[in-house]
Design an enzyme around this catalytic site. Structure first.
Site, PDB file in Angstrom:
ATOM      1  N   ASN B 390     -38.670 -70.200  51.257  1.00  0.00           N
ATOM      2  CA  ASN B 390     -38.353 -68.787  51.128  1.00  0.00           C
ATOM      3  C   ASN B 390     -37.093 -68.549  50.288  1.00  0.00           C
ATOM      4  O   ASN B 390     -37.193 -68.129  49.133  1.00  0.00           O
ATOM      5  CB  ASN B 390     -38.195 -68.160  52.515  1.00  0.00           C
ATOM      6  CG  ASN B 390     -38.193 -66.644  52.480  1.00  0.00           C
ATOM      7  OD1 ASN B 390     -38.041 -66.043  51.416  1.00  0.00           O
ATOM      8  ND2 ASN B 390     -38.343 -66.019  53.617  1.00  0.00           N
ATOM      9  N   ASP B 391     -35.936 -68.869  50.825  1.00  0.00           N
ATOM     10  CA  ASP B 391     -34.693 -68.555  50.124  1.00  0.00           C
ATOM     11  C   ASP B 391     -34.585 -69.261  48.764  1.00  0.00           C
ATOM     12  O   ASP B 391     -34.015 -68.699  47.831  1.00  0.00           O
ATOM     13  CB  ASP B 391     -33.490 -68.934  50.997  1.00  0.00           C
ATOM     14  CG  ASP B 391     -33.430 -68.077  52.260  1.00  0.00           C
ATOM     15  OD1 ASP B 391     -33.860 -66.907  52.194  1.00  0.00           O
ATOM     16  OD2 ASP B 391     -32.978 -68.588  53.301  1.00  0.00           O
ATOM     17  N   VAL B 392     -35.166 -70.462  48.646  1.00  0.00           N
ATOM     18  CA  VAL B 392     -35.014 -71.216  47.392  1.00  0.00           C
ATOM     19  C   VAL B 392     -35.888 -70.669  46.272  1.00  0.00           C
ATOM     20  O   VAL B 392     -35.827 -71.151  45.151  1.00  0.00           O
ATOM     21  CB  VAL B 392     -35.309 -72.728  47.582  1.00  0.00           C
ATOM     22  CG1 VAL B 392     -34.331 -73.347  48.562  1.00  0.00           C
ATOM     23  CG2 VAL B 392     -36.736 -72.966  48.027  1.00  0.00           C
ATOM     24  N   ALA B 431     -31.427 -67.480  55.336  1.00  0.00           N
ATOM     25  CA  ALA B 431     -30.300 -66.646  54.941  1.00  0.00           C
ATOM     26  C   ALA B 431     -30.387 -65.248  55.570  1.00  0.00           C
ATOM     27  O   ALA B 431     -29.457 -64.461  55.477  1.00  0.00           O
ATOM     28  CB  ALA B 431     -30.221 -66.533  53.425  1.00  0.00           C
TER      29      ALA B 431
END
Lengths: 94, 464
Positions: B390-392, B431
């Site tokens: 997700n965040d990456v 995050a």
């Protein structure tokens, strides 16, 4: 031990750190997990100290501490090298 | 005899260095690991010949218990459990250093032929501090990865000043110990405070920051071995420990760079301490509808693609979907579709986590590309399939200065013609922020548990 003796040990330590940096920067990301478990096994070198403690002639608290250290360090060494080999066996090229 | 032992230690050190050197390629890595193990074997055997080693029964008992446990752990731990296992092994290394230092203290206290020296007192204190912090810190890291200890960022008032206070307490106690080494209670206080410090230092670190924590503890375990080397005045321990210490530090720096965060920021705990304090979720929250697809529709899209890139994340590890992903790859390749994998440096819970899982599933390592090697090629990719990451892949990291992950290097999946995101729900990633990628016109959501979803897709593709 005198100051000069300690200095010689620091000498070795600092140079080994540099060697470590040179070696590790060349390890590709794909091998970072085996690198960790393998280097982990190497840090089990404390087993040398554990042997010296557990093998004292007289049985004292030092021996007991040495025995437990022996168990810990052996798990570290045996487990670390074996699991690294198990992982590296899986890395294949097409 | 002393000369033979020292020469053997030198040989063992050289084998360690050659062993690590051969880890620079998957072709020679296995041999390298064997060389390092051989070095360890030599070091152990010659130590048994040391003049101070006079009784062997405790050593043999230790070997048997430790050897059996280690072997069982090495063969029984599933590949998805590797981060926990490495965490635990770090702890054992640190614990051994702590115990050896304590044992040395009692040796000097109880036997006339060993006496306290100022330099030894300093190194004993250091060895206890580093060993104890590594020991309890690693146990907490293990607990977090295993789900026994909360994976959340733990914060409470006065946290950092209190940790600093504990560290200062250890230093002061260390000074007392150097001045008067006969005081047993001081050494026990140093041990106890250091053990508590290890717990408190790792407790605040959140689950997805574990790659950094594990790397850092790896480095500590090496430094602990070096510290023990200083206590025993043994070059072999110092060299081996320094190599591992350097390795851990380098991995730590790579992980921090992968998240565009300073080591301080990670160690102090959580994204929240980065930049602005207010939650950015409100103002920056992306609006609009997401497009969702099922396996049949998706199979048709895949059927006409020619270049596919799979982006695995922690979600793939949790769902143990690596084998399902391999099956999908096989079906795609049998249709003449080119399949590659893009691996973000901090994907998963430890450095190289995704690579090991895919290697286990028999995916050739030359299909796996590091972020910097594949990022420029995304515009030529027909489908980027994101599995449990997700965040990456959040494009906000590139342009949204208010986002907590702004500046973090990401995989440019949004440049692909179609982005397919497999997730269980619309929930936020580690995050704690929304991912605007899901609302992009070229994005398709494919909901479901990673393994089930991939198996269904593979099935639909076979029929298509």
């Amino acid at each position: 031990m005198d100051a000069l003796g300690i200095l010689m040990l620091i000498y070795v330590f600092v140079l080994a750190i540099f060697v470590g940096f040179e070696l590790i920067t060349k390890v590709p990301p794909t091998l970072h997990t085996p690198l960790m478990s393998g280097s982990n096994a190497i840090s089990g070198i404390t087993i040398v100290g554990a042997i010296l403690s557990a093998g004292l002639e007289e049985f004292t608290i030092s021996t007991i501490l040495g025995l437990v250290a022996m168990v810990f360090a052996t798990i570290n060494v045996v487990g670390g090298f074996l699991v690294t080999d198990r992982m590296l066996k899986m890395f294949k090229k097409k | 005899m002393k000369i033979i032992i020292e020469i053997s230690y030198l040989v063992a050190s050289i084998l360690f260095i050659f062993g690590i050197k051969q880890l620079s390629s998957p072709k020679t890595a296995r041999k390298g690991n064997f060389l390092a193990a051989l070095g360890m074997f030599i070091a152990i055997v010659v130590t048994l010949l040391d003049q101070h080693v006079l009784t062997y029964e405790w050593i043999i008992i230790g070997f048997i218990i430790g050897g059996t446990t280690g072997t069982l752990m090495a063969f029984k731990t599933p590949m998805t459990g590797m981060p926990q296992m490495v965490g635990l092994l770090n702890g054992f290394g640190g614990g051994a250093s702590l115990l050896v230092a304590l044992s040395e203290f009692y040796k000097m206290k109880n036997f006339a032929q060993w006496s306290f020296a100022t330099s030894t007192n300093v190194t004993v204190t250091l060895s206890i501090l580093i060993g104890a912090v590594t020991f309890t810190g690693s146990l907490i890291a293990f607990g977090k990865l295993q789900g026994i200890v909360t994976g959340k960022v733990v914060k409470y008032p006065g946290q950092h000043p209190f940790n600093l206070f504990l560290l200062i307490a250890v230093v002061i106690a260390g000074v007392f110990f150097v001045v008067d080494p006969s005081l047993e209670w001081i050494i026990l206080t140093i041990t106890a405070v250091s053990l508590v410090l290890g717990i408190l230092l790792v407790l605040p670190i959140g689950g997805a920051d574990m790659p950094v924590a594990i790397s850092l503890l790896n480095s500590y375990s090496g430094l602990a071995a070096s510290a023990t080397g200083f206590v025993l005045q043994n070059n072999q321990l110092i060299i081996a420990g320094a190599l591992v210490g350097a390795s851990g530090i380098i991995l730590t720096m790579i992980m921090c760079k992968g998240m565009n965060r300073s080591l301080m920021n990670v160690v102090l705990g959580g994204w929240a301490s980065a930049g602005g304090s207010g939650p950015t979720a409100e103002g920056a929250s992306p609006k609009g509808d997401v497009k969702s697809v099922d396996s049949e529709e998706l199979a048709m899209i895949f059927d006409v693609a020619s270049k596919v890139v799979i982006v695995p994340g922690y979600g793939m590890a949790v769902a143990q979907a690596q084998h399902a992903v391999r099956d999908l790859m096989n079906v795609l390749e049998s249709k003449g579709i080119n399949v590659r994998y893009a691996i973000h440096p901090v994907a998963g819970r430890m450095p190289g986590h995704m690579n090991v899982l895919l290697a286990e599933a028999n995916v050739a390592y030359d299909k796996l590309y590091a972020m910097e090697d594949i990022n420029d090629d995304f515009p030529n990719v027909d489908i980027a399939l994101i599995i449990g990451a997700n965040d990456v892949v959040n494009p906000a990291a590139r342009h949204d200065q208010n986002s907590p992950i702004f500046g973090m290097p990401i995989l440019n999946v949004d440049y692909a013609k179609t982005v397919v995101i497999n997730k269980r729900s619309m929930n936020v990633g580690y995050a704690g922020i929304d991912n605007e990628l899901f609302f992009y016109p070229n994005a398709l959501m494919y909901f479901g548990d990673a393994r089930d979803a991939i198996v269904k897709l593979t099935h639909a593709l076979k029929e298509a």
